[in-house]
Design an enzyme around this catalytic site. Structure first.
Site, PDB file in Angstrom:
ATOM      1  N   VAL A  67       1.484   6.654   0.081  1.00 41.40           N
ATOM      2  CA  VAL A  67       0.902   6.199   1.371  1.00 41.40           C
ATOM      3  C   VAL A  67      -0.084   5.987  -0.052  1.00 41.40           C
ATOM      4  O   VAL A  67      -1.447   7.293   0.410  1.00 41.40           O
ATOM      5  CB  VAL A  67       0.970   6.515   3.125  1.00 41.40           C
ATOM      6  CG1 VAL A  67       0.319   4.936   3.317  1.00 41.40           C
ATOM      7  CG2 VAL A  67       2.372   6.602   3.117  1.00 41.40           C
ATOM      8  N   CYS A  68      -1.049   4.837   0.744  1.00 38.49           N
ATOM      9  CA  CYS A  68      -2.474   4.484  -0.210  1.00 38.49           C
ATOM     10  C   CYS A  68      -3.209   4.001   1.124  1.00 38.49           C
ATOM     11  O   CYS A  68      -3.174   2.751   1.622  1.00 38.49           O
ATOM     12  CB  CYS A  68      -2.557   3.587  -0.906  1.00 38.49           C
ATOM     13  SG  CYS A  68      -4.360   3.363  -1.774  1.00 38.49           S
ATOM     14  N   ILE A  69      -4.625   4.572   2.036  1.00 43.29           N
ATOM     15  CA  ILE A  69      -4.362   4.774   2.799  1.00 43.29           C
ATOM     16  C   ILE A  69      -6.150   5.569   3.118  1.00 43.29           C
ATOM     17  O   ILE A  69      -5.469   6.240   2.744  1.00 43.29           O
ATOM     18  CB  ILE A  69      -4.076   4.544   4.308  1.00 43.29           C
ATOM     19  CG1 ILE A  69      -4.398   3.864   5.530  1.00 43.29           C
ATOM     20  CG2 ILE A  69      -3.479   6.295   4.639  1.00 43.29           C
ATOM     21  CD1 ILE A  69      -3.540   3.758   6.854  1.00 43.29           C
ATOM     22  N   ASN A  95       0.617  -1.447   0.113  1.00 40.85           N
ATOM     23  CA  ASN A  95       0.034  -0.150   0.123  1.00 40.85           C
ATOM     24  C   ASN A  95       0.599   1.411   0.172  1.00 40.85           C
ATOM     25  O   ASN A  95       0.137   2.582   0.672  1.00 40.85           O
ATOM     26  CB  ASN A  95      -0.921   0.388   1.443  1.00 40.85           C
ATOM     27  CG  ASN A  95      -1.774  -1.331   1.271  1.00 40.85           C
ATOM     28  OD1 ASN A  95      -2.386  -1.859   1.963  1.00 40.85           O
ATOM     29  ND2 ASN A  95      -3.094  -1.725   0.201  1.00 40.85           N
TER      30      ASN A  95
END
Length: 217
Positions: A84-86, A77
């Site tokens: 950051v992919c969150i 992620n």
């Protein structure tokens, strides 16, 4: 307005330090923070001290900040450029996508969520496809070496890039500073609600006692 919010949050973090991360502010630009995140214990990332930057938009806190790792990361992620992919950092169409950002989120909550993500990746929508594939093979015991080897390489590299002062900070923090719980703000609100209930209950009791005394008379 942004500076006021950020000053309050920065003061909170410096007055309540965590063993899990360290933050510092760009003296020339309050909207840019430097962060070091400690790899969570009992995971492949344990021992790592990963550097990142947080950028705050002009309309923060109504729009989420951006967190980008400057340390090399190997994670499903985290994009190759460190982004950051969150869900907690998603703002556009957040309601439609079921994302969770809201203006009440705090910086420590964001940082702890990112730390948690290191050990609990979401492979359904990966940012790094190669890392996601490697992680799946690791989880399914098809390849138990490749993913851990890459992660441990980044752990070692992160330490090589850290200053002795930063390493010493986390050594001391681990023994002297309790971590900030991710639900700290929820706990505070619950305590306030409980106190309100107790006061209301006591007031009602006093009124009932007064009524009984009047009846007796």
């Amino acid at each position: 307005m942004v500076s006021r919010f950020l000053m309050a949050e920065y003061r909170h973090l410096t007055e309540n330090p965590s063993e899990n991360f360290k933050v510092s502010v760009n003296e020339n630009n309050m909207t840019e923070w430097d962060v070091i995140l400690k790899g969570p214990a009992d995971t492949l990332y344990e021992g790592g001290l990963f550097k990142a930057k947080i950028g705050f938009p002009p309309n923060y806190p109504y729009e989420p900040p951006r967190l980008t790792f400057t340390s090399e990361m190997w994670h499903p992620n985290i994009y190759s450029d460190g982004r950051v992919c969150i869900s907690i950092l998603h703002g556009d169409n957040a309601e439609e996508q079921g994302m969770t950002w809201s203006p009440v989120q705090k910086i420590d909550t964001i940082l702890l969520s990112v730390i948690s993500l290191l050990n609990e990746p979401n492979t359904d929508s990966p940012a790094n496809v190669d890392a996601a594939k490697s992680y799946r093979r690791f989880v399914h015991k098809e390849d138990l070496e490749s993913y851990p080897m890459e992660v441990k390489r980044t752990v070692k590299k992160s330490l090589d890039e850290c200053s002795p002062e930063d390493i010493e900070y986390f050594k001391n923090a681990a023994s002297n500073v309790p971590p900030i719980p991710s639900d700290a703000y929820e706990d505070e609100s619950e305590e306030m609600e409980d106190d309100t209930y107790i006061l209301t209950y006591d007031d009602e009791d006093e009124e009932e006692e007064e009524d009984e005394e009047m009846d007796d008379e």
